[in-house]
Design a protein around this motif. Structure first.
Motif, PDB file in Angstrom:
ATOM      1  N   UNK A   1      -2.358 -28.014  96.848  1.00  0.00           N
ATOM      2  CA  UNK A   1      -1.753 -28.510  95.614  1.00  0.00           C
ATOM      3  C   UNK A   1      -0.355 -29.074  95.830  1.00  0.00           C
ATOM      4  N   UNK A   2       0.186 -28.919  97.026  1.00  0.00           N
ATOM      5  CA  UNK A   2       1.504 -29.469  97.321  1.00  0.00           C
ATOM      6  C   UNK A   2       2.622 -28.810  96.554  1.00  0.00           C
ATOM      7  N   UNK A   3       2.511 -27.514  96.300  1.00  0.00           N
ATOM      8  CA  UNK A   3       3.520 -26.815  95.520  1.00  0.00           C
ATOM      9  C   UNK A   3       4.787 -26.600  96.343  1.00  0.00           C
ATOM     10  N   UNK A   4       5.906 -26.527  95.639  1.00  0.00           N
ATOM     11  CA  UNK A   4       7.207 -26.445  96.304  1.00  0.00           C
ATOM     12  C   UNK A   4       7.368 -25.144  97.078  1.00  0.00           C
ATOM     13  N   UNK A   5       8.132 -25.243  98.160  1.00  0.00           N
ATOM     14  CA  UNK A   5       8.379 -24.084  99.006  1.00  0.00           C
ATOM     15  C   UNK A   5       9.756 -24.231  99.645  1.00  0.00           C
ATOM     16  N   UNK A   6      10.497 -23.125  99.732  1.00  0.00           N
ATOM     17  CA  UNK A   6      11.758 -23.169 100.451  1.00  0.00           C
ATOM     18  C   UNK A   6      12.874 -22.412  99.757  1.00  0.00           C
ATOM     19  N   UNK A   7      13.958 -22.223 100.478  1.00  0.00           N
ATOM     20  CA  UNK A   7      15.110 -21.463  99.980  1.00  0.00           C
ATOM     21  C   UNK A   7      15.746 -22.153  98.786  1.00  0.00           C
ATOM     22  N   UNK A   8      15.929 -23.470  98.882  1.00  0.00           N
ATOM     23  CA  UNK A   8      16.587 -24.196  97.809  1.00  0.00           C
ATOM     24  C   UNK A   8      15.854 -24.084  96.494  1.00  0.00           C
ATOM     25  N   UNK A   9      14.533 -24.312  96.516  1.00  0.00           N
ATOM     26  CA  UNK A   9      13.730 -24.214  95.298  1.00  0.00           C
ATOM     27  C   UNK A   9      13.731 -22.794  94.751  1.00  0.00           C
ATOM     28  N   UNK A  10      13.701 -21.826  95.629  1.00  0.00           N
ATOM     29  CA  UNK A  10      13.563 -20.435  95.210  1.00  0.00           C
ATOM     30  C   UNK A  10      14.856 -19.869  94.641  1.00  0.00           C
ATOM     31  N   UNK A  11      15.983 -20.147  95.274  1.00  0.00           N
ATOM     32  CA  UNK A  11      17.231 -19.504  94.897  1.00  0.00           C
ATOM     33  C   UNK A  11      18.216 -20.389  94.125  1.00  0.00           C
ATOM     34  N   UNK A  12      18.152 -21.708  94.331  1.00  0.00           N
ATOM     35  CA  UNK A  12      19.244 -22.535  93.836  1.00  0.00           C
ATOM     36  C   UNK A  12      18.836 -23.684  92.925  1.00  0.00           C
ATOM     37  N   UNK A  13      17.571 -23.775  92.538  1.00  0.00           N
ATOM     38  CA  UNK A  13      17.179 -24.881  91.671  1.00  0.00           C
ATOM     39  C   UNK A  13      17.622 -24.637  90.235  1.00  0.00           C
ATOM     40  N   UNK A  14      18.248 -25.629  89.587  1.00  0.00           N
ATOM     41  CA  UNK A  14      18.722 -25.450  88.212  1.00  0.00           C
ATOM     42  C   UNK A  14      17.632 -25.057  87.224  1.00  0.00           C
ATOM     43  N   UNK A  15      16.379 -25.438  87.502  1.00  0.00           N
ATOM     44  CA  UNK A  15      15.281 -25.113  86.584  1.00  0.00           C
ATOM     45  C   UNK A  15      15.091 -23.616  86.442  1.00  0.00           C
ATOM     46  N   UNK A  16      15.566 -22.848  87.426  1.00  0.00           N
ATOM     47  CA  UNK A  16      15.430 -21.393  87.359  1.00  0.00           C
ATOM     48  C   UNK A  16      16.205 -20.797  86.190  1.00  0.00           C
ATOM     49  N   UNK A  17      17.176 -21.545  85.660  1.00  0.00           N
ATOM     50  CA  UNK A  17      17.973 -21.046  84.537  1.00  0.00           C
ATOM     51  C   UNK A  17      17.138 -20.833  83.280  1.00  0.00           C
ATOM     52  N   UNK A  18      15.969 -21.462  83.214  1.00  0.00           N
ATOM     53  CA  UNK A  18      15.126 -21.333  82.021  1.00  0.00           C
ATOM     54  C   UNK A  18      14.728 -19.888  81.753  1.00  0.00           C
ATOM     55  N   UNK A  19      14.672 -19.085  82.809  1.00  0.00           N
ATOM     56  CA  UNK A  19      14.218 -17.706  82.639  1.00  0.00           C
ATOM     57  C   UNK A  19      15.158 -16.914  81.734  1.00  0.00           C
ATOM     58  N   UNK A  20      16.432 -17.294  81.665  1.00  0.00           N
ATOM     59  CA  UNK A  20      17.383 -16.543  80.850  1.00  0.00           C
ATOM     60  C   UNK A  20      17.099 -16.682  79.358  1.00  0.00           C
ATOM     61  N   UNK A  21      16.375 -17.738  78.966  1.00  0.00           N
ATOM     62  CA  UNK A  21      15.994 -17.895  77.564  1.00  0.00           C
ATOM     63  C   UNK A  21      14.843 -16.967  77.199  1.00  0.00           C
ATOM     64  N   UNK A  22      14.230 -16.332  78.213  1.00  0.00           N
ATOM     65  CA  UNK A  22      13.100 -15.424  77.989  1.00  0.00           C
ATOM     66  C   UNK A  22      13.449 -14.021  78.465  1.00  0.00           C
ATOM     67  N   UNK A  23      14.706 -13.667  78.344  1.00  0.00           N
ATOM     68  CA  UNK A  23      15.204 -12.410  78.899  1.00  0.00           C
ATOM     69  C   UNK A  23      14.445 -11.200  78.365  1.00  0.00           C
ATOM     70  N   UNK A  24      14.215 -11.149  77.059  1.00  0.00           N
ATOM     71  CA  UNK A  24      13.527  -9.999  76.463  1.00  0.00           C
ATOM     72  C   UNK A  24      12.090  -9.886  76.968  1.00  0.00           C
ATOM     73  N   UNK A  25      11.400 -11.033  77.058  1.00  0.00           N
ATOM     74  CA  UNK A  25      10.016 -11.018  77.557  1.00  0.00           C
ATOM     75  C   UNK A  25       9.971 -10.565  79.002  1.00  0.00           C
ATOM     76  N   UNK A  26      10.950 -11.003  79.788  1.00  0.00           N
ATOM     77  CA  UNK A  26      11.014 -10.599  81.190  1.00  0.00           C
ATOM     78  C   UNK A  26      11.258  -9.099  81.315  1.00  0.00           C
ATOM     79  N   UNK A  27      12.177  -8.597  80.524  1.00  0.00           N
ATOM     80  CA  UNK A  27      12.496  -7.165  80.569  1.00  0.00           C
ATOM     81  C   UNK A  27      11.293  -6.319  80.193  1.00  0.00           C
ATOM     82  N   UNK A  28      10.554  -6.751  79.180  1.00  0.00           N
ATOM     83  CA  UNK A  28       9.370  -5.992  78.768  1.00  0.00           C
ATOM     84  C   UNK A  28       8.271  -6.041  79.825  1.00  0.00           C
ATOM     85  N   UNK A  29       8.151  -7.180  80.500  1.00  0.00           N
ATOM     86  CA  UNK A  29       7.081  -7.340  81.480  1.00  0.00           C
ATOM     87  C   UNK A  29       7.278  -6.476  82.712  1.00  0.00           C
ATOM     88  N   UNK A  30       8.536  -6.141  83.032  1.00  0.00           N
ATOM     89  CA  UNK A  30       8.798  -5.411  84.282  1.00  0.00           C
ATOM     90  C   UNK A  30       9.022  -3.911  84.067  1.00  0.00           C
TER      91      UNK A  30
END
Length: 260
Positions: free
Chosen positions: A174-203
């Motif tokens: 599927x050609x999905x992204x892989x690597x340190x940059x995508x995993x740790x430093x991509x700006x798109x990762x910031x989206x998770x903070x808008x789902x903080x409550x859902x994340x907390x409940x899931x874990x």
């Protein structure tokens, strides 16, 4: 639509149960310091597989207006072998009707990723809608079947919908992204903070034991795909950790597929 986050110095320990505290950065795999990051929604993706001899290129629009696209991705993916959570080998082509069956293939990062526990939790909540629409839900993660069972048991998640891809074969196709940059430093990762409550409940029952033994697997990103038979209707690659496709869009696409 843009999502702008405020500067975040750290993730509070309250996000995790005591057994998993101190593992936030390693397990979440996104930056702990973000300042005024602007994230644009992804309207389209181009998939390619530079590693495979079965080359293909697919262009798809990641929106509810996505239509069928050209390419032989369905044929190539169909030949890929993965494992059920029970450890039985199975090919993608055997997971749903390859003529007209509708399938949502949710490709998780890995079974020890808290953001993937959040996505799995959301998929579980949507499963009744998928079932009502006659859609087969398939969730695939990096790791062994034993790691998949940890997520299935502790989240919990329907084990008959969960599959393991320890060698990341489907991810390469599927050609999905892989690597340190995508995993740790991509700006798109910031989206998770808008789902903080859902994340907390899931874990709540999260354990790092679900993380792949081969730690290189934690650098893998996931994606979301909708098929009608072998025909790809929707394709979206996660730009960063926690950058998941909106499930309302996925349901909308599935319900608009004409019945032959």
């Amino acid at each position: 639509m843009e999502l702008v986050t405020k500067s975040t110095k750290f993730l509070p320990n309250s996000l995790f149960p005591p057994s998993s505290r101190g593992l936030t950065l390693a397990s979440l795999s996104f930056p702990t310091s973000l300042s005024s990051v602007s994230v644009n929604s992804v309207r389209g993706v181009r998939l390619s597989n530079p590693k495979s001899s079965n080359r293909f290129r697919v262009a798809a629009q990641a929106s509810s207006s996505s239509t069928a696209v050209a390419g032989n991705i369905g044929d190539v993916l169909g030949d890929v072998s993965i494992f059920t959570a029970a450890g039985e080998p199975v090919k993608f082509q055997d997971l749903w009707d390859q003529n007209q069956g509708i399938a949502v293939v949710a490709v998780l990062r890995h079974f020890g990723c808290p953001c993937c526990w959040e996505l799995a939790s959301a998929l579980k909540e949507y499963k009744e809608k998928f079932d009502s629409a006659g859609v087969k839900l398939i969730a695939v993660g990096v790791g062994t079947p034993s790691k998949a069972r940890i997520l299935a048991e502790r989240l919990p998640f329907p084990v008959d919908c969960l599959y393991a891809d320890p060698d990341r074969k489907a991810y390469d196709v599927l050609g999905l992204y892989y690597g340190v940059g995508r995993t740790f430093f991509n700006p798109a990762s910031a989206k998770v903070f808008s789902r903080f409550d859902a994340l907390r409940n899931a874990v709540k029952n999260y354990t790092i034991e679900a993380t792949p033994d081969d730690r290189s697997g934690v650098l893998q990103q996931g994606g979301m795909f909708v098929f009608r038979g072998k025909e790809l209707l929707y394709a979206r690659k996660d730009e960063g950790t926690g950058d998941h496709a909106p499930l309302d869009d996925i349901i909308d696409i599935c319900c608009k597929v004409p019945v032959s």
